[in-house]
Design a protein around this motif. Structure first.
Motif, mmCIF file in Angstrom:
data_model
loop_
_atom_site.group_PDB
_atom_site.id
_atom_site.type_symbol
_atom_site.label_atom_id
_atom_site.label_comp_id
_atom_site.label_asym_id
_atom_site.label_seq_id
_atom_site.Cartn_x
_atom_site.Cartn_y
_atom_site.Cartn_z
ATOM 1 N N PHE A 45 0.827 -1.218 0.000
ATOM 2 C CA PHE A 45 0.000 0.000 0.000
ATOM 3 C C PHE A 45 0.858 1.264 0.000
ATOM 4 C CE2 PHE A 45 -3.415 -2.460 2.654
ATOM 5 C CZ PHE A 45 -3.612 -3.316 1.587
ATOM 6 N N TYR A 51 -0.556 6.677 -1.125
ATOM 7 C CA TYR A 51 -0.894 6.297 0.258
ATOM 8 C C TYR A 51 0.382 6.302 1.096
ATOM 9 C CZ TYR A 51 -2.917 4.051 4.298
ATOM 10 O OH TYR A 51 -3.328 3.793 5.588
ATOM 11 N N HIS A 65 -9.166 2.644 4.758
ATOM 12 C CA HIS A 65 -8.120 3.614 4.403
ATOM 13 C C HIS A 65 -7.810 4.607 5.518
ATOM 14 C CE1 HIS A 65 -9.405 2.820 -0.058
ATOM 15 N NE2 HIS A 65 -8.827 1.765 0.520
ATOM 16 N N LEU A 162 -2.005 -5.170 -7.535
ATOM 17 C CA LEU A 162 -2.856 -5.193 -6.334
ATOM 18 C C LEU A 162 -4.328 -5.244 -6.729
ATOM 19 C CD1 LEU A 162 -3.309 -4.924 -3.279
ATOM 20 C CD2 LEU A 162 -3.048 -2.443 -3.523
ATOM 21 N N HIS A 163 -4.661 -4.453 -7.722
ATOM 22 C CA HIS A 163 -6.058 -4.396 -8.162
ATOM 23 C C HIS A 163 -6.149 -4.836 -9.611
ATOM 24 C CE1 HIS A 163 -6.483 -1.167 -4.858
ATOM 25 N NE2 HIS A 163 -6.904 -2.315 -4.415
ATOM 26 N N GLU A 189 -13.864 -8.456 -0.070
ATOM 27 C CA GLU A 189 -13.747 -7.617 1.118
ATOM 28 C C GLU A 189 -15.038 -6.884 1.496
ATOM 29 O OE1 GLU A 189 -10.879 -4.379 0.800
ATOM 30 O OE2 GLU A 189 -10.449 -4.931 -1.265
ATOM 31 N N TRP A 206 -8.015 10.311 2.060
ATOM 32 C CA TRP A 206 -8.042 8.850 2.168
ATOM 33 C C TRP A 206 -9.150 8.316 3.076
ATOM 34 C CZ3 TRP A 206 -5.811 5.463 -0.884
ATOM 35 C CH2 TRP A 206 -4.688 5.854 -1.615
HETATM 36 N N1 MF3 Z 1 -7.351 -3.702 0.848
HETATM 37 C C1 MF3 Z 1 -7.435 -2.404 0.246
HETATM 38 C C2 MF3 Z 1 -7.599 -2.626 -1.207
HETATM 39 O O1 MF3 Z 1 -7.667 -3.514 -1.636
HETATM 40 C C3 MF3 Z 1 -6.325 -1.542 0.598
HETATM 41 C C4 MF3 Z 1 -5.885 -0.517 -0.344
HETATM 42 S S1 MF3 Z 1 -5.122 0.739 0.516
HETATM 43 C C5 MF3 Z 1 -4.241 1.598 -0.573
HETATM 44 O O2 MF3 Z 1 -7.816 -2.111 -2.060
HETATM 45 F F1 MF3 Z 1 -3.643 2.482 0.041
HETATM 46 F F2 MF3 Z 1 -3.398 0.821 -1.142
HETATM 47 F F3 MF3 Z 1 -5.055 2.108 -1.496
#
Ligand code: MF3
Ligand code: CO
Length: 237
Positions: A45, A51, A65, A162-163, A189, A206
Motif C-alpha cells: 500500500f 498512500y 483507508h 494489487l487491483h 472484502e 483517504w
Molecule cells: N485492501 C485495500 C484494497 O484492496 C487496501 C488498499 S489501501 C491503498 O484495495 F492504500 F493501497 F489504497
C-alpha cells in the motif's frame, strides 16, 4: 501468491496481539513494516496512489483507508487492519476487524456478521458459479441482519497487480456477472455499516467514514479458485 498472502497472514497475527488499549495505530504500522522487511516482502500500500503507510487502520466509524497516527487505541474501539505485500512479484491482501479489549455487543454483532458475509462468499467460490452470486450473498446476509453494505469500495482480482479485474462488489443480483474459473484469485472484502451505506472522505483524501457516523466493519481474504474449490491464501497455514 500463497507466499505473499502467508506473509500478510503472519503480520495480521502479530498485529492482533499488539492491538490493545494504549497502543497507537502508528506503532502497529511500524510493526507491520518491520515484519514485511524481515520476510523480504514489500508493503503493497505504501506509495500506492500516494498512500503514506504500510497499513490501513480504520477505527470505529472509519470504513477503510484510515491512516496510522498517534491516535491511542482505547477499550471498546473496533479496529480494521488492512495490509498487503508484494513478494516475488505477486500481491497478497487481507483485512480483519477486531475489538480493542472488550467491545459492545452491538459492535461484536456487526463484526461477526461481516466476517460471516465473507465466509459465505468464500463458500460460493467454485468454478462455474457467477461473480454476483458472491456479491449477493454478502449483501443478503448483511441486510438480513439490519446492516448496509458499502457501495463505494469493492473487492478485486489480485495477482501481479494489487487491483486487477474483475471488481467484486459487495452487492448484486445472483445469477449475473462473469463465471468464476479456476486459476482466478479474488480479494473479497465486505465492508458493512451499522447504519446507512453513505460514505464521506476526510480532508486527508483517504479516510473513508460512514456519513451517518455509525460503526463499520471490514474483513478481507485473497481467495484462489481451484479444482478443489476455494483456497483461502491469506489464512495462516
Ligand atoms: N485492501 C485495500 C484494497 O484492496 C487496501 C488498499 S489501501 C491503498 O484495495 F492504500 F493501497 F489504497
Ligand atoms: Co483489497
Amino acid at each position: 501468491m500463497r507466499d505473499a498472502n502467508q506473509i500478510v497472514a503472519e503480520v495480521h497475527e502479530e498485529l492482533k496481539q499488539r492491538a490493545v488499549p494504549g497502543t497507537t495505530t502508528r506503532e502497529l504500522d511500524e510493526l507491520a513494516e518491520r515484519i514485511a522487511i524481515k520476510r523480504k516482502a514489500k508493503c503493497a500500500f505504501k506509495g500506492y496512489r500516494g498512500y503514506p503507510n504500510c497499513l490501513c487502520t480504520s477505527l470505529n466509524e472509519v470504513i477503510v483507508h484510515g491512516i496510522p497516527s498517534d491516535r491511542v487505541l482505547k477499550e471498546g474501539d473496533i479496529l480494521s487492519l488492512d495490509f498487503g505485500v508484494i513478494y516475488n512479484g505477486f500481491y497478497g491482501d487481507a483485512a480483519v476487524t477486531i475489538p480493542i479489549g472488550q467491545s459492545s455487543e452491538t459492535a461484536e454483532n456487526l463484526m461477526r456478521t461481516t466476517e460471516k458475509c465473507l465466509d459465505k462468499a468464500i463458500g460460493l467460490m467454485y468454478e462455474g458459479n457467477r461473480l454476483a452470486d458472491v456479491s449477493a450473498v454478502i449483501q443478503g446476509h448483511a441486510e438480513k441482519n439490519g446492516y448496509s453494505v458499502v457501495r463505494d469500495f469493492v473487492g478485486h482480482g489480485i495477482g501481479r497487480s494489487l487491483h486487477e479485474d474483475p471488481q467484486v462488489p459487495n452487492y448484486g443480483k445472483s445469477g449475473t456477472g462473469i463465471r468464476l474459473k479456476r486459476g482466478m484469485v479474488l480479494a473479497v472484502e465486505p465492508m458493512v455499516n451499522l447504519g446507512d451505506w453513505g460514505i464521506r472522505i476526510l480532508k486527508d483524501g483517504w479516510t473513508a467514514v460512514t456519513k451517518d457516523g455509525s460503526l463499520s466493519a471490514h474483513f478481507e481474504h485473497s481467495v484462489a479458485i481451484t479444482d478443489n474449490g476455494p483456497c483461502v491464501l491469506s489464512k495462516l497455514q
